[in-house]
Design a protein around this motif. Structure first.
Motif, PDB file in Angstrom:
ATOM      1  N   ALA A 132       5.032  -0.909  -1.518  1.00  0.00           N
ATOM      2  CA  ALA A 132       4.051  -2.002  -1.442  1.00  0.00           C
ATOM      3  C   ALA A 132       4.114  -2.860  -2.698  1.00  0.00           C
ATOM      4  O   ALA A 132       4.080  -4.098  -2.636  1.00  0.00           O
ATOM      5  CB  ALA A 132       2.638  -1.440  -1.245  1.00  0.00           C
ATOM      6  N   ALA A 133       4.214  -2.191  -3.843  1.00  0.00           N
ATOM      7  CA  ALA A 133       4.294  -2.924  -5.111  1.00  0.00           C
ATOM      8  C   ALA A 133       5.531  -3.812  -5.129  1.00  0.00           C
ATOM      9  O   ALA A 133       5.449  -5.013  -5.429  1.00  0.00           O
ATOM     10  CB  ALA A 133       4.332  -1.934  -6.277  1.00  0.00           C
ATOM     11  N   GLU A 134       6.667  -3.222  -4.792  1.00  0.00           N
ATOM     12  CA  GLU A 134       7.918  -3.987  -4.824  1.00  0.00           C
ATOM     13  C   GLU A 134       7.857  -5.157  -3.851  1.00  0.00           C
ATOM     14  O   GLU A 134       8.366  -6.246  -4.135  1.00  0.00           O
ATOM     15  CB  GLU A 134       9.099  -3.055  -4.523  1.00  0.00           C
ATOM     16  N   ASN A 135       7.215  -4.955  -2.716  1.00  0.00           N
ATOM     17  CA  ASN A 135       7.070  -6.037  -1.730  1.00  0.00           C
ATOM     18  C   ASN A 135       6.207  -7.177  -2.254  1.00  0.00           C
ATOM     19  O   ASN A 135       6.239  -8.290  -1.713  1.00  0.00           O
ATOM     20  CB  ASN A 135       6.473  -5.497  -0.421  1.00  0.00           C
ATOM     21  N   ALA A 136       5.424  -6.902  -3.285  1.00  0.00           N
ATOM     22  CA  ALA A 136       4.561  -7.936  -3.883  1.00  0.00           C
ATOM     23  C   ALA A 136       5.119  -8.442  -5.215  1.00  0.00           C
ATOM     24  O   ALA A 136       4.472  -9.241  -5.901  1.00  0.00           O
ATOM     25  CB  ALA A 136       3.146  -7.384  -4.073  1.00  0.00           C
ATOM     26  N   GLY A 137       6.276  -7.948  -5.607  1.00  0.00           N
ATOM     27  CA  GLY A 137       6.865  -8.400  -6.874  1.00  0.00           C
ATOM     28  C   GLY A 137       6.272  -7.732  -8.096  1.00  0.00           C
ATOM     29  O   GLY A 137       6.427  -8.213  -9.220  1.00  0.00           O
ATOM     30  N   VAL A 138       5.583  -6.594  -7.858  1.00  0.00           N
ATOM     31  CA  VAL A 138       4.939  -5.828  -8.933  1.00  0.00           C
ATOM     32  C   VAL A 138       5.793  -4.586  -9.187  1.00  0.00           C
ATOM     33  O   VAL A 138       6.361  -4.009  -8.253  1.00  0.00           O
ATOM     34  CB  VAL A 138       3.505  -5.416  -8.500  1.00  0.00           C
ATOM     35  N   GLN A 139       5.863  -4.171 -10.444  1.00  0.00           N
ATOM     36  CA  GLN A 139       6.635  -2.962 -10.738  1.00  0.00           C
ATOM     37  C   GLN A 139       5.865  -1.728 -10.288  1.00  0.00           C
ATOM     38  O   GLN A 139       4.762  -1.468 -10.773  1.00  0.00           O
ATOM     39  CB  GLN A 139       6.951  -2.881 -12.236  1.00  0.00           C
TER      40      GLN A 139
ATOM     41  N   GLU B  13      -6.478 -13.927  -5.602  1.00  0.00           N
ATOM     42  CA  GLU B  13      -7.897 -14.044  -5.953  1.00  0.00           C
ATOM     43  C   GLU B  13      -8.169 -13.917  -7.450  1.00  0.00           C
ATOM     44  O   GLU B  13      -9.191 -14.393  -7.936  1.00  0.00           O
ATOM     45  CB  GLU B  13      -8.718 -12.991  -5.184  1.00  0.00           C
ATOM     46  N   HIS B  14      -7.262 -13.237  -8.162  1.00  0.00           N
ATOM     47  CA  HIS B  14      -7.485 -13.021  -9.597  1.00  0.00           C
ATOM     48  C   HIS B  14      -6.448 -13.711 -10.476  1.00  0.00           C
ATOM     49  O   HIS B  14      -6.376 -13.431 -11.663  1.00  0.00           O
ATOM     50  CB  HIS B  14      -7.516 -11.512  -9.898  1.00  0.00           C
ATOM     51  N   ASP B  15      -5.664 -14.602  -9.875  1.00  0.00           N
ATOM     52  CA  ASP B  15      -4.649 -15.364 -10.620  1.00  0.00           C
ATOM     53  C   ASP B  15      -3.769 -14.443 -11.462  1.00  0.00           C
ATOM     54  O   ASP B  15      -3.651 -14.597 -12.676  1.00  0.00           O
ATOM     55  CB  ASP B  15      -5.321 -16.429 -11.497  1.00  0.00           C
ATOM     56  N   ILE B  16      -3.169 -13.484 -10.783  1.00  0.00           N
ATOM     57  CA  ILE B  16      -2.370 -12.451 -11.457  1.00  0.00           C
ATOM     58  C   ILE B  16      -0.889 -12.821 -11.416  1.00  0.00           C
ATOM     59  O   ILE B  16      -0.379 -13.310 -10.399  1.00  0.00           O
ATOM     60  CB  ILE B  16      -2.604 -11.087 -10.766  1.00  0.00           C
ATOM     61  N   ASP B  17      -0.210 -12.582 -12.523  1.00  0.00           N
ATOM     62  CA  ASP B  17       1.244 -12.717 -12.575  1.00  0.00           C
ATOM     63  C   ASP B  17       1.851 -11.379 -12.138  1.00  0.00           C
ATOM     64  O   ASP B  17       1.777 -10.398 -12.883  1.00  0.00           O
ATOM     65  CB  ASP B  17       1.673 -13.048 -14.011  1.00  0.00           C
ATOM     66  N   PRO B  18       2.435 -11.302 -10.959  1.00  0.00           N
ATOM     67  CA  PRO B  18       2.951 -10.008 -10.483  1.00  0.00           C
ATOM     68  C   PRO B  18       4.033  -9.439 -11.391  1.00  0.00           C
ATOM     69  O   PRO B  18       4.121  -8.223 -11.564  1.00  0.00           O
ATOM     70  CB  PRO B  18       3.491 -10.317  -9.074  1.00  0.00           C
ATOM     71  N   ALA B  19       4.833 -10.312 -11.977  1.00  0.00           N
ATOM     72  CA  ALA B  19       5.948  -9.838 -12.818  1.00  0.00           C
ATOM     73  C   ALA B  19       5.462  -9.170 -14.098  1.00  0.00           C
ATOM     74  O   ALA B  19       6.209  -8.433 -14.739  1.00  0.00           O
ATOM     75  CB  ALA B  19       6.874 -11.001 -13.152  1.00  0.00           C
ATOM     76  N   ALA B  20       4.199  -9.420 -14.467  1.00  0.00           N
ATOM     77  CA  ALA B  20       3.636  -8.806 -15.674  1.00  0.00           C
ATOM     78  C   ALA B  20       2.728  -7.629 -15.319  1.00  0.00           C
ATOM     79  O   ALA B  20       2.001  -7.122 -16.174  1.00  0.00           O
ATOM     80  CB  ALA B  20       2.845  -9.851 -16.465  1.00  0.00           C
TER      81      ALA B  20
ATOM     82  N   ALA C  80      -2.237  -7.278 -14.346  1.00  0.00           N
ATOM     83  CA  ALA C  80      -3.060  -6.225 -13.744  1.00  0.00           C
ATOM     84  C   ALA C  80      -2.311  -4.906 -13.703  1.00  0.00           C
ATOM     85  O   ALA C  80      -1.086  -4.871 -13.631  1.00  0.00           O
ATOM     86  CB  ALA C  80      -3.462  -6.617 -12.324  1.00  0.00           C
ATOM     87  N   ILE C  81      -3.085  -3.843 -13.790  1.00  0.00           N
ATOM     88  CA  ILE C  81      -2.562  -2.532 -13.416  1.00  0.00           C
ATOM     89  C   ILE C  81      -3.299  -2.121 -12.143  1.00  0.00           C
ATOM     90  O   ILE C  81      -4.527  -1.995 -12.120  1.00  0.00           O
ATOM     91  CB  ILE C  81      -2.736  -1.491 -14.536  1.00  0.00           C
ATOM     92  N   PHE C  82      -2.519  -1.985 -11.083  1.00  0.00           N
ATOM     93  CA  PHE C  82      -3.040  -1.546  -9.790  1.00  0.00           C
ATOM     94  C   PHE C  82      -2.930  -0.029  -9.720  1.00  0.00           C
ATOM     95  O   PHE C  82      -1.932   0.555 -10.166  1.00  0.00           O
ATOM     96  CB  PHE C  82      -2.202  -2.137  -8.648  1.00  0.00           C
ATOM     97  N   PHE C  83      -3.955   0.573  -9.153  1.00  0.00           N
ATOM     98  CA  PHE C  83      -3.899   2.008  -8.900  1.00  0.00           C
ATOM     99  C   PHE C  83      -4.158   2.281  -7.424  1.00  0.00           C
ATOM    100  O   PHE C  83      -5.101   1.719  -6.840  1.00  0.00           O
ATOM    101  CB  PHE C  83      -4.983   2.759  -9.700  1.00  0.00           C
ATOM    102  N   ASP C  84      -3.328   3.160  -6.856  1.00  0.00           N
ATOM    103  CA  ASP C  84      -3.703   3.809  -5.610  1.00  0.00           C
ATOM    104  C   ASP C  84      -4.951   4.642  -5.917  1.00  0.00           C
ATOM    105  O   ASP C  84      -5.222   4.945  -7.083  1.00  0.00           O
ATOM    106  CB  ASP C  84      -2.529   4.691  -5.156  1.00  0.00           C
ATOM    107  N   ARG C  85      -5.709   5.006  -4.911  1.00  0.00           N
ATOM    108  CA  ARG C  85      -6.913   5.804  -5.179  1.00  0.00           C
ATOM    109  C   ARG C  85      -6.655   7.297  -4.926  1.00  0.00           C
ATOM    110  O   ARG C  85      -6.477   8.055  -5.878  1.00  0.00           O
ATOM    111  CB  ARG C  85      -8.087   5.299  -4.304  1.00  0.00           C
ATOM    112  N   ASP C  86      -6.584   7.691  -3.664  1.00  0.00           N
ATOM    113  CA  ASP C  86      -6.514   9.121  -3.329  1.00  0.00           C
ATOM    114  C   ASP C  86      -5.175   9.721  -3.747  1.00  0.00           C
ATOM    115  O   ASP C  86      -4.114   9.260  -3.330  1.00  0.00           O
ATOM    116  CB  ASP C  86      -6.736   9.312  -1.824  1.00  0.00           C
TER     117      ASP C  86
END
Ligand SMILES: [Mg+2]
Ligand SMILES: [Zn+2]
Length: 166
Positions: free
Chosen positions: A141-148, A121-128, A5-11
């Motif tokens: 927040a990302a680092e706390n979830a193992g996401v870059q 909920e979306h079976d996401i690999d945080p490391a990817a 996944a690519i997560f985006f902040d909104r505002d």
């Protein structure tokens, strides 16, 4: 295989931050935002928004208004042949005026609750996966979830994404 996944902040990341935005009329896409979302779609990433919305706890607008705005965003994106797969928002704040939302929670960034929920909920690999946001709290927040986590500091969001995701 798990999803990425690519997560985006909104505002301040997808739209110009006008503070407590909830009306589509005041929504202005950041430069390259739609292109960034399309790029993520095309490269096999789920696109997921994670946004702090303390305006709900403060009584400035309600959850329905947030859903309406997010539906509107996806209608606009559909016109451009792209989409956001999911939205997560934190309605809480410790100094709210609406009792139901006035509390310390585990989802307001920099806490990782929204990301962890999306990952489950979306079976996401945080490391990817990656998160782009304009605030340090997004990166934490990302680092706390193992996401870059990647700080977006202006210019084209699409260039920022293409430069960081490889
Ligand atoms: Mg922001
Ligand atoms: Zn929360």
């Amino acid at each position: 295989m798990r999803n990425k996944a690519i997560f985006f902040d909104r505002d301040g990341t997808l739209n110009v931050d006008v503070h407590y935005l909830h009306e589509p009329e005041k929504f202005i896409w950041v430069e390259g935002a739609i292109e960034a979302i399309r790029w993520a779609n095309a490269h096999g990433y789920l696109v997921i928004v994670v946004t702090n919305q303390s305006g709900i706890a403060r009584g400035y607008y309600d959850e329905a208004a947030v859903h309406r705005l997010h539906d509107w965003m996806n209608m606009e994106l559909a016109k451009c042949g792209t989409h956001i797969d999911a939205f997560y928002y934190c309605p809480h704040h410790t100094e709210g005026s609406v009792p139901a939302y006035t509390k310390q929670c585990d989802c307001r960034k920099p806490a990782p609750g929204m990301l962890l929920k999306a990952i489950a909920e979306h079976d996401i690999d945080p490391a990817a996966s990656f998160l782009f946001g304009d605030a340090e709290s997004d990166v934490v927040a990302a680092e706390n979830a193992g996401v870059q986590g990647v700080r977006y500091t202006g210019g084209s969001l699409a260039d920022c994404v293409r430069g960081a995701v490889r």
